[in-house]
Write a protein that holds these residues in place. Structure first.
Motif, PDB file in Angstrom:
ATOM      1  N   PHE A 112       0.842  -1.187   0.000  1.00  0.00           N
ATOM      2  CA  PHE A 112       0.000   0.000   0.000  1.00  0.00           C
ATOM      3  C   PHE A 112       0.881   1.241   0.000  1.00  0.00           C
ATOM      4  O   PHE A 112       2.086   1.179   0.273  1.00  0.00           O
ATOM      5  CB  PHE A 112      -0.940   0.017   1.219  1.00  0.00           C
ATOM      6  CG  PHE A 112      -0.251   0.356   2.516  1.00  0.00           C
ATOM      7  CD1 PHE A 112      -0.256   1.659   2.994  1.00  0.00           C
ATOM      8  CD2 PHE A 112       0.400  -0.613   3.256  1.00  0.00           C
ATOM      9  CE1 PHE A 112       0.384   1.988   4.188  1.00  0.00           C
ATOM     10  CE2 PHE A 112       1.037  -0.302   4.449  1.00  0.00           C
ATOM     11  CZ  PHE A 112       1.028   1.000   4.915  1.00  0.00           C
ATOM     12  N   ALA A 113       0.266   2.384  -0.338  1.00  0.00           N
ATOM     13  CA  ALA A 113       0.995   3.657  -0.340  1.00  0.00           C
ATOM     14  C   ALA A 113       0.016   4.779  -0.036  1.00  0.00           C
ATOM     15  O   ALA A 113      -1.078   4.809  -0.608  1.00  0.00           O
ATOM     16  CB  ALA A 113       1.665   3.897  -1.682  1.00  0.00           C
ATOM     17  N   PRO A 114       0.386   5.698   0.856  1.00  0.00           N
ATOM     18  CA  PRO A 114      -0.445   6.890   1.057  1.00  0.00           C
ATOM     19  C   PRO A 114      -0.239   7.855  -0.106  1.00  0.00           C
ATOM     20  O   PRO A 114       0.547   7.589  -1.018  1.00  0.00           O
ATOM     21  CB  PRO A 114       0.093   7.465   2.374  1.00  0.00           C
ATOM     22  CG  PRO A 114       1.517   7.009   2.410  1.00  0.00           C
ATOM     23  CD  PRO A 114       1.549   5.672   1.737  1.00  0.00           C
ATOM     24  N   ILE A 115      -0.922   8.961  -0.080  1.00  0.00           N
ATOM     25  CA  ILE A 115      -0.806   9.953  -1.145  1.00  0.00           C
ATOM     26  C   ILE A 115       0.574  10.617  -1.102  1.00  0.00           C
ATOM     27  O   ILE A 115       1.189  10.750  -0.043  1.00  0.00           O
ATOM     28  CB  ILE A 115      -1.925  11.013  -0.997  1.00  0.00           C
ATOM     29  CG1 ILE A 115      -2.011  11.902  -2.245  1.00  0.00           C
ATOM     30  CG2 ILE A 115      -1.735  11.856   0.251  1.00  0.00           C
ATOM     31  CD1 ILE A 115      -3.202  12.827  -2.242  1.00  0.00           C
ATOM     32  N   ASN A 116       1.099  10.960  -2.290  1.00  0.00           N
ATOM     33  CA  ASN A 116       2.334  11.740  -2.418  1.00  0.00           C
ATOM     34  C   ASN A 116       3.535  11.055  -1.777  1.00  0.00           C
ATOM     35  O   ASN A 116       4.224  11.623  -0.930  1.00  0.00           O
ATOM     36  CB  ASN A 116       2.136  13.140  -1.805  1.00  0.00           C
ATOM     37  CG  ASN A 116       3.258  14.093  -2.158  1.00  0.00           C
ATOM     38  OD1 ASN A 116       3.925  13.934  -3.173  1.00  0.00           O
ATOM     39  ND2 ASN A 116       3.472  15.095  -1.320  1.00  0.00           N
ATOM     40  N   THR A 117       3.800   9.822  -2.190  1.00  0.00           N
ATOM     41  CA  THR A 117       4.938   9.098  -1.633  1.00  0.00           C
ATOM     42  C   THR A 117       5.803   8.531  -2.752  1.00  0.00           C
ATOM     43  O   THR A 117       5.408   8.515  -3.920  1.00  0.00           O
ATOM     44  CB  THR A 117       4.469   7.959  -0.706  1.00  0.00           C
ATOM     45  OG1 THR A 117       5.581   7.417   0.004  1.00  0.00           O
ATOM     46  CG2 THR A 117       3.789   6.861  -1.500  1.00  0.00           C
ATOM     47  N   THR A 118       6.994   8.072  -2.380  1.00  0.00           N
ATOM     48  CA  THR A 118       7.941   7.570  -3.372  1.00  0.00           C
ATOM     49  C   THR A 118       8.150   6.060  -3.277  1.00  0.00           C
ATOM     50  O   THR A 118       8.993   5.524  -3.990  1.00  0.00           O
ATOM     51  CB  THR A 118       9.303   8.267  -3.203  1.00  0.00           C
ATOM     52  OG1 THR A 118       9.789   8.060  -1.865  1.00  0.00           O
ATOM     53  CG2 THR A 118       9.180   9.758  -3.465  1.00  0.00           C
ATOM     54  N   TRP A 119       7.435   5.395  -2.418  1.00  0.00           N
ATOM     55  CA  TRP A 119       7.605   3.941  -2.321  1.00  0.00           C
ATOM     56  C   TRP A 119       6.298   3.278  -1.882  1.00  0.00           C
ATOM     57  O   TRP A 119       5.435   3.897  -1.282  1.00  0.00           O
ATOM     58  CB  TRP A 119       8.727   3.573  -1.353  1.00  0.00           C
ATOM     59  CG  TRP A 119       8.426   3.861   0.083  1.00  0.00           C
ATOM     60  CD1 TRP A 119       7.840   3.028   0.993  1.00  0.00           C
ATOM     61  CD2 TRP A 119       8.679   5.087   0.782  1.00  0.00           C
ATOM     62  NE1 TRP A 119       7.710   3.646   2.207  1.00  0.00           N
ATOM     63  CE2 TRP A 119       8.219   4.914   2.103  1.00  0.00           C
ATOM     64  CE3 TRP A 119       9.250   6.305   0.418  1.00  0.00           C
ATOM     65  CZ2 TRP A 119       8.324   5.930   3.063  1.00  0.00           C
ATOM     66  CZ3 TRP A 119       9.338   7.300   1.370  1.00  0.00           C
ATOM     67  CH2 TRP A 119       8.893   7.100   2.662  1.00  0.00           C
ATOM     68  N   THR A 136      -5.489   1.664   0.529  1.00  0.00           N
ATOM     69  CA  THR A 136      -5.834   1.496   1.949  1.00  0.00           C
ATOM     70  C   THR A 136      -4.737   0.720   2.661  1.00  0.00           C
ATOM     71  O   THR A 136      -4.050  -0.106   2.051  1.00  0.00           O
ATOM     72  CB  THR A 136      -7.165   0.755   2.105  1.00  0.00           C
ATOM     73  OG1 THR A 136      -7.073  -0.528   1.455  1.00  0.00           O
ATOM     74  CG2 THR A 136      -8.300   1.547   1.473  1.00  0.00           C
ATOM     75  N   GLN A 137      -4.601   0.971   3.953  1.00  0.00           N
ATOM     76  CA  GLN A 137      -3.579   0.274   4.719  1.00  0.00           C
ATOM     77  C   GLN A 137      -3.959  -1.188   4.917  1.00  0.00           C
ATOM     78  O   GLN A 137      -5.121  -1.578   4.775  1.00  0.00           O
ATOM     79  CB  GLN A 137      -3.377   0.961   6.074  1.00  0.00           C
ATOM     80  CG  GLN A 137      -2.762   2.352   5.958  1.00  0.00           C
ATOM     81  CD  GLN A 137      -2.168   2.836   7.258  1.00  0.00           C
ATOM     82  OE1 GLN A 137      -2.034   2.082   8.211  1.00  0.00           O
ATOM     83  NE2 GLN A 137      -1.807   4.095   7.307  1.00  0.00           N
ATOM     84  N   CYS A 138      -2.969  -1.989   5.233  1.00  0.00           N
ATOM     85  CA  CYS A 138      -3.186  -3.413   5.453  1.00  0.00           C
ATOM     86  C   CYS A 138      -4.037  -3.632   6.707  1.00  0.00           C
ATOM     87  O   CYS A 138      -3.987  -2.844   7.648  1.00  0.00           O
ATOM     88  CB  CYS A 138      -1.849  -4.131   5.594  1.00  0.00           C
ATOM     89  SG  CYS A 138      -0.702  -3.792   4.234  1.00  0.00           S
ATOM     90  N   THR A 139      -4.795  -4.720   6.702  1.00  0.00           N
ATOM     91  CA  THR A 139      -5.707  -5.037   7.805  1.00  0.00           C
ATOM     92  C   THR A 139      -5.082  -6.095   8.711  1.00  0.00           C
ATOM     93  O   THR A 139      -4.605  -7.124   8.211  1.00  0.00           O
ATOM     94  CB  THR A 139      -7.040  -5.563   7.258  1.00  0.00           C
ATOM     95  OG1 THR A 139      -7.587  -4.590   6.352  1.00  0.00           O
ATOM     96  CG2 THR A 139      -8.026  -5.825   8.378  1.00  0.00           C
ATOM     97  N   PRO A 140      -5.073  -5.885  10.050  1.00  0.00           N
ATOM     98  CA  PRO A 140      -4.546  -6.921  10.938  1.00  0.00           C
ATOM     99  C   PRO A 140      -5.397  -8.187  10.869  1.00  0.00           C
ATOM    100  O   PRO A 140      -6.620  -8.125  10.737  1.00  0.00           O
ATOM    101  CB  PRO A 140      -4.634  -6.268  12.325  1.00  0.00           C
ATOM    102  CG  PRO A 140      -4.721  -4.800  12.062  1.00  0.00           C
ATOM    103  CD  PRO A 140      -5.452  -4.661  10.770  1.00  0.00           C
ATOM    104  N   CYS A 141      -4.742  -9.322  10.924  1.00  0.00           N
ATOM    105  CA  CYS A 141      -5.463 -10.596  10.940  1.00  0.00           C
ATOM    106  C   CYS A 141      -6.129 -10.785  12.301  1.00  0.00           C
ATOM    107  O   CYS A 141      -5.580 -10.380  13.334  1.00  0.00           O
ATOM    108  CB  CYS A 141      -4.515 -11.751  10.661  1.00  0.00           C
ATOM    109  SG  CYS A 141      -3.764 -11.716   9.007  1.00  0.00           S
TER     110      CYS A 141
END
Length: 240
Positions: A112-119, A136-141
């Motif tokens: 995943f990546a937030p807005i305006n990022t390089t990785w 969206t960010q990863c979801t905890p199991c």
């Protein structure tokens, strides 16, 4: 005779000098009798120019002033040629090559990546890209499940195996003989007295001992009453 003006210059009728095109203008028609033209948005020119220079990819005409050179976009942004603004890499994409002249790259599944990022960030063990949406960010199991690095789903602890440490980044462990568990369990259930794990399969429930047999807690077999003994109380949890 009158002399012709050079490219990048012009003069109206009756003027004794050739006037250079100023910054931001150019002699686009190469006709010295017509005034210099304004450069279009996304381009610029120096004095005495006969052509406008387009802002190349990765640069932009941020001040809409054709007399000044183009500005560079920042990392995490990009622009096409002749742009007047930079476009921010949206969530789920990243400027992975740090080159504002190329479009942002989509993050792969499990990242995943937030807005305006390089990785793009990998989902760490114990989390997963359940919606397979890199924005969206990863979801905890949840308890009774686990996942490895950069996973797109959480694995279920199958019957007979449990999430004993409540750590979804570690794999499930098997129940001991004389125990069993349902799927997605966090603890093993020990066979109570009178019942036995007769098949030594922790995925199946314990089986009640029949008359004339008995077993203590956590046993894998039901013991038979020996010769000279009998199951007087018909209680499989007590010895003969």
């Amino acid at each position: 005779p009158c002399e012709g003006c050079d490219l990048g210059f012009y003069s109206p009728v009756g003027v004794t000098v050739c006037t250079p095109c100023s910054s931001g203008r150019a002699d686009l028609d190469h006709n010295p009798s017509t005034p210099c033209d304004f450069c279009h948005a996304g381009s610029f020119s120096a004095p005495q120019a006969w052509a406008c220079v387009d802002c190349r990819a990765g640069l932009f005409d941020g001040d809409f002033d054709p007399s000044t050179p183009c500005s560079s976009c920042l990392v995490g942004q990009f622009s096409a040629s002749t742009s007047t603004r930079c476009t921010v890499c949206l969530a789920g994409t990243a400027d992975t090559d740090d080159d504002p002249g190329t479009p942002c790259a989509d993050c792969s599944a499990g990242r995943f990546a937030p807005i305006n990022t390089t990785w793009c960030t990998d989902c760490v063990g114990g989390t997963a890209d359940l919606d397979q949406t890199a924005a969206t960010q990863c979801t905890p199991c949840s308890a009774g499940r686990y996942s490895a690095h950069a996973a797109t789903r959480c694995e279920v602890c199958v019957a007979g195996r449990i999430d004993d440490d409540a750590d979804p980044s570690t794999e499930c462990v098997s129940c001991q003989p004389g125990q069993y568990s349902d799927s997605e369990s966090t603890t093993c259930t020990t066979c109570v007295a009178g019942w036995a794990d007769h098949d030594s399969d922790p995925a199946t429930e314990c089986v009640r001992c029949t008359e004339g047999h008995y077993a203590g807690a956590g046993e894998t077999v039901c013991a038979s009453c020996a010769a000279g003994e009998y199951d007087g109380d018909r209680d499989a949890s007590t010895p003969c």
